[in-house]
Design a protein around this motif. Structure first.
Motif, short mmCIF file in Angstrom:
data_model
loop_
_atom_site.label_atom_id
_atom_site.label_comp_id
_atom_site.label_asym_id
_atom_site.label_seq_id
_atom_site.Cartn_x
_atom_site.Cartn_y
_atom_site.Cartn_z
N ALA A 175 80.97 81.42 70.47
CA ALA A 175 79.86 81.66 69.56
C ALA A 175 78.73 82.43 70.25
O ALA A 175 78.03 83.23 69.62
N LEU A 176 78.55 82.19 71.54
CA LEU A 176 77.44 82.83 72.26
C LEU A 176 77.67 84.32 72.52
O LEU A 176 76.71 85.10 72.51
N ARG A 177 78.93 84.72 72.75
CA ARG A 177 79.18 86.09 73.19
C ARG A 177 78.59 87.15 72.26
O ARG A 177 77.85 88.03 72.71
N PRO A 178 78.88 87.12 70.96
CA PRO A 178 78.29 88.16 70.10
C PRO A 178 76.78 88.03 69.99
O PRO A 178 76.07 89.04 69.85
N LEU A 179 76.27 86.81 70.05
CA LEU A 179 74.82 86.61 69.98
C LEU A 179 74.15 87.20 71.23
O LEU A 179 73.09 87.83 71.14
N LEU A 180 74.77 87.00 72.38
CA LEU A 180 74.21 87.56 73.61
C LEU A 180 74.23 89.08 73.58
O LEU A 180 73.31 89.74 74.08
N ASP A 181 75.25 89.64 73.00
CA ASP A 181 75.28 91.10 72.86
C ASP A 181 74.12 91.59 72.02
O ASP A 181 73.48 92.59 72.34
N THR A 182 73.81 90.85 70.96
CA THR A 182 72.66 91.20 70.13
C THR A 182 71.37 91.09 70.92
O THR A 182 70.49 91.97 70.84
N VAL A 183 71.24 90.02 71.69
CA VAL A 183 70.03 89.83 72.50
C VAL A 183 69.88 90.94 73.54
O VAL A 183 68.81 91.51 73.71
N LEU A 184 70.96 91.27 74.22
CA LEU A 184 70.89 92.30 75.26
C LEU A 184 70.55 93.66 74.67
O LEU A 184 69.79 94.44 75.25
N THR A 185 71.10 93.95 73.50
CA THR A 185 70.76 95.20 72.83
C THR A 185 69.29 95.22 72.45
O THR A 185 68.60 96.24 72.63
N ALA A 186 68.78 94.09 71.96
CA ALA A 186 67.37 94.01 71.58
C ALA A 186 66.45 94.14 72.80
O ALA A 186 65.40 94.78 72.73
N LEU A 187 66.85 93.53 73.91
CA LEU A 187 66.07 93.67 75.14
C LEU A 187 66.00 95.13 75.59
O LEU A 187 64.95 95.63 76.00
N THR A 188 67.13 95.81 75.51
CA THR A 188 67.19 97.22 75.92
C THR A 188 66.33 98.09 75.00
O THR A 188 65.53 98.92 75.47
N GLU A 189 66.48 97.91 73.70
CA GLU A 189 65.73 98.73 72.75
C GLU A 189 64.23 98.43 72.82
O GLU A 189 63.40 99.34 72.75
N GLY A 190 63.88 97.16 72.98
CA GLY A 190 62.46 96.82 73.09
C GLY A 190 61.82 97.43 74.31
O GLY A 190 60.69 97.95 74.26
N ALA A 191 62.53 97.40 75.45
CA ALA A 191 61.99 98.01 76.67
C ALA A 191 61.88 99.52 76.52
O ALA A 191 60.92 100.14 77.00
N ARG A 192 62.86 100.14 75.84
CA ARG A 192 62.79 101.59 75.62
C ARG A 192 61.57 101.96 74.77
O ARG A 192 60.87 102.92 75.04
N ARG A 193 61.32 101.17 73.75
CA ARG A 193 60.18 101.45 72.87
C ARG A 193 58.84 101.22 73.60
O ARG A 193 57.88 101.95 73.36
N ARG A 194 58.81 100.20 74.44
CA ARG A 194 57.57 99.95 75.18
C ARG A 194 57.32 101.07 76.18
O ARG A 194 56.20 101.53 76.34
N ASP A 195 58.35 101.47 76.92
CA ASP A 195 58.31 102.60 77.84
C ASP A 195 57.17 102.48 78.85
O ASP A 195 56.38 103.40 79.04
N GLY A 196 57.12 101.33 79.50
CA GLY A 196 56.08 101.15 80.50
C GLY A 196 55.95 99.68 80.87
O GLY A 196 56.70 98.83 80.40
#
Length: 467
Positions: A15-36
């Motif tokens: 159950a965790l695997r797909p949820l973690l993929d969602t979290v990791l994608t969100a972490l990546t996109e959030g950091a890209r948007r912050r850009d700093g």
């Protein structure tokens, strides 16, 4: 909506695997948007943005696990101050190691509660061995050192005063002007006399003043001196051996707050800076500082496990006498808290994965970066350096700037999302504070940080001239 899956058992990881993929994608996109290192715009921008994401905070119908994780984690990441960014260097706020964060996931999924053995069979043994091993690093020549896990330096310092009170009665604490605020707060919480404050004009306890204070108060009440190995303002370390000698001469107990500097023990290059640590009656250590652990990962160590006996507490539903007599470990004496996380897990994983040499390398890299920053400041005519770093804290300020300008520079860098620097007063002036804890920081990163400060100083000066 189907019943949501749980994180544990044999089905939890699936159950965790797909949820973690969602979290990791969100972490990546959030950091890209912050850009700093942090979001631009200050509280007036960040607060409405996160509130808009969370409105309504409790909807009538849930949005589903993946949508909620994606939107909230991304918004939080976009609005985060990211200690993994080299320009985020204000506080003793470490970028956690990926392996420690991964171990913390396991702790959350398994969710042992460290208040009774039947809730944490393996975790209780892991914690006991981990704390004993860390205590042995601090007290290598004592036969039975031990430690307890805390939420950080504040709780550890409070426990230190509590244990001193239980051993000696209502102790009179003597502390330096450079000490962490938690010492005075702990005395207040425990109903102890207000600490006597010894001057620290150079950033460390004045030994003559400490001797005089001990002499004046000897015999009036049990005395407890608290020293600091790594101050929050400058990172300086009190003369621990000399303080221990004074305590021995005057019959005073000694607690050392080594929340910041304690991990230097793992570095052959730097461990001499904390010589004398093993002479304290208790030592505070924070591995969520110079140990790269996700918060929290605090430690209070003592030279003899019997010194922790005062923490024992009896609650029949958790540590019934007959259970204890039958061999079930009693965990309530390991903390003042009842329910608590297995924070020892991430620490143990890190110690196993890196060993002493790996930890030493991280510490040495970080200290070297701080010295390089100091060198750059010393070679920059537009900047003043406060002093060479003791650990990894570097104070500096624009030459000839007043305190208002220094404060404005810091807030402007924050508002623009360019850099996160701290601030502190020393020698009656306000200084910018860079607390380096990122072992991946490069000389180029440090030059960028100083360029931001010098360019903004010029900008502010020209703006005031135009006005």
């Amino acid at each position: 909506m189907p019943t949501p899956p749980l994180a544990g058992s044999t089905t939890g990881p699936t159950a965790l695997r797909p949820l973690l993929d969602t979290v990791l994608t969100a972490l990546t996109e959030g950091a890209r948007r912050r850009d700093g290192p942090l979001p631009a715009g200050g509280p007036d921008t960040v607060t409405p943005r996160i509130r808009a994401t969370l409105t309504p905070l409790i909807p009538d119908q849930g949005t589903g696990a993946h949508h909620a994780l994606a939107t909230v984690v991304q918004a939080l990441t976009e609005g985060a101050a990211d200690p993994a960014d080299p320009l985020c260097a204000a506080h003793l706020h470490t970028p956690p190691l990926a392996l420690a964060a991964a171990a913390d996931l396991a702790a959350s999924a398994l969710n042992p509660s460290m208040d009774s053995w039947d809730q944490a069979p393996a975790a209780s043994a892991l914690e006991a061995d981990t704390t004993a091993a860390l205590a042995a690093e601090i007290y290598p020549h004592h036969p039975a050192p031990d430690a307890v896990i805390t939420t950080g330096g504040t709780e550890a310092n409070q426990l230190a005063l509590l244990l001193a009170r239980e051993r000696q009665g209502p102790v009179q604490t003597i502390t330096g002007a450079n000490a962490h605020h938690s010492t005075a707060r702990a005395a207040w919480l425990l109903g102890l006399p207000e600490p006597l404050t010894v001057p620290a004009p150079t950033g460390t306890i004045d030994l003559t003043a400490l001797h005089d204070t001990l002499t004046r108060n000897q015999g009036k009440a049990p005395l407890l001196v608290t020293a600091t190995a790594g101050t929050t303002d400058t990172g300086q370390i009190d003369p621990l051996t000399a303080i221990a000698d004074l305590c021995a001469h005057h019959g005073a107990a000694l607690h050392i707050d080594a929340a910041y500097g304690g991990p230097l023990l793992f570095s052959p290059t730097h461990r001499h800076l904390v010589d004398g640590l093993d002479r304290a009656d208790s030592v505070t250590l924070d591995l969520h500082k110079l140990g790269w652990q996700p918060a929290s990962a605090g430690i209070l160590a003592v030279p003899d496990r019997r010194h922790l006996d005062a923490l024992h507490h009896h609650a029949p539903y958790l540590n019934a006498d007959d259970d204890t007599e039958a061999g079930l470990p009693d965990l309530l004496g390991r903390s003042l808290r009842t329910t608590r996380r297995p924070d020892a897990l991430k620490i143990a994983v890190t110690l196993q994965a890196l060993g002493r040499t790996g930890l030493a390398d991280l510490i040495d890299r970080t200290c070297t970066a701080a010295h390089h920053l100091a060198d750059l400041i010393a070679r920059t005519p537009a900047l003043d350096l406060y002093d060479r770093p003791t650990i990894s804290t570097v104070l500096f300020r624009p030459t000839a700037a007043d305190d208002h300008t220094v404060a404005t520079i810091r807030r402007t860098l924050l508002t623009r999302g360019h850099a996160v620097l701290g601030r502190t007063h020393a020698h009656d002036r306000l200084w910018l504070k860079a607390t380096l804890l990122n072992p991946h920081t490069t000389p180029h990163d440090l030059r960028r940080l100083l360029d931001l400060v010098t360019h903004l100083t010029t900008e502010l000066k020209e703006g005031s001239t135009l006005r």
